[in-house]
Structure formats: structure tokens, C-alpha cells
Design a protein around this motif. Structure first.
Motif: not given
Length: 160
Positions: A3-4, A42
């Protein structure tokens, strides 16, 4: 898939979200129920979830006072003040106080958040000897220390 970024809306006051790690941290400032919308993003898109969060009121007990009575003549009495403080966010209910032999006092009731209740503690040695132990405040505290040391020496009455 990594995940970003993370997001949260509707967090109770005092809590915050680290958008990089997703960690929610802090200390809530009040009790209550919250519905928090969580998001994680993400390369594949964004996902959402709802978190039902219940913050219970805290009842934090603190005791202070000098309960070292020193020398007291047997059959006489000395008094000191025990302060019971509630630094939590909810009402602290005190059901009673337990004393070691030679010590006494009486109080039960409710201490509001941020308030202090003073209780008179008496030391009345029935004999010539050393006395001591812990005064224990029985309550619904969720944390804190409800015990404090006390001591005193029963000494003989000097007759002239």
C-alpha cells in the motif's frame, strides 16, 4: 502488493493517522462512539472499510499525602490528610478505604474528573509498638495507584 498511502476520516479528537504506515495513535480526549472510514491505496486502486470505535471513559486514581505520623502517645490520636485524585475522563466511584491496624478513616462516594477528595486519616496506637502498612482505596479505577504507605510509632505516656 504494497500500500502506498492510508487515510482515515472521523477519528475521535486526540487520535491521528500516519498516512505512510497506517498506524492510528494518540490519546482520545473524550469518551464516545465513532464511525471511522479507513482507506488504503496502492497501484491497484483504493479500498475502504468502516471501523466502529468505542472510547471508554478513564478513571485514573492518584493518592498523595504525608501519612508518616511519627511518634504518637498510646491512647491518643493524630490526624493527617489523604488526597484522592481522579485525573481520568469519567467519574471515579470509591466504595471504601482499608486501613492497617492503628489507622482509621471513613469516606466513600464519587470523585468527578479532574477533582480531588480529601480524607482525614487518624492514627490511634492502642499499644506501644511500631505500626505501618498500606492504605488501600477501593474503587472502580481503570488505572493509577490506589495504595499509599502509612506508618507511626505508638509511644508510652510519660507520667510526671
Amino acid at each position: 502488493m504494497l500500500f502506498r498511502s492510508y487515510g482515515a476520516s472521523g477519528l475521535p479528537a486526540g487520535l491521528s493517522l500516519n498516512a505512510t504506515t497506517g498506524l492510528i495513535s494518540g490519546t482520545p480526549t473524550s469518551a464516545g462512539n465513532s464511525s471511522v472510514t479507513l482507506t488504503a491505496t496502492n497501484a491497484g486502486g483504493t479500498g475502504n472499510a468502516t471501523l466502529a470505535l468505542t472510547i471508554s471513559p478513564s478513571r485514573i486514581i492518584g493518592l498523595s499525602g504525608n501519612l508518616s505520623f511519627g511518634n504518637t502517645t498510646e491512647t491518643q490520636s493524630a490526624q493527617r490528610v489523604l488526597a484522592i485524585t481522579n485525573t481520568g475522563s469519567g467519574n471515579l466511584s470509591v466504595s471504601g478505604i482499608t486501613y492497617p491496624s492503628g489507622f482509621s478513616g471513613n469516606w466513600s462516594g464519587t470523585i468527578m474528573p479532574g477533582a480531588t477528595q480529601n480524607v482525614t486519616v487518624s492514627f490511634s496506637p492502642p499499644a506501644v509498638q511500631n505500626y505501618g502498612g498500606n492504605v488501600v482505596v477501593n474503587s472502580n479505577a481503570s488505572s493509577g495507584n490506589g495504595s499509599i504507605a502509612c506508618s507511626g510509632n505508638g509511644i508510652a505516656l510519660t507520667r510526671i
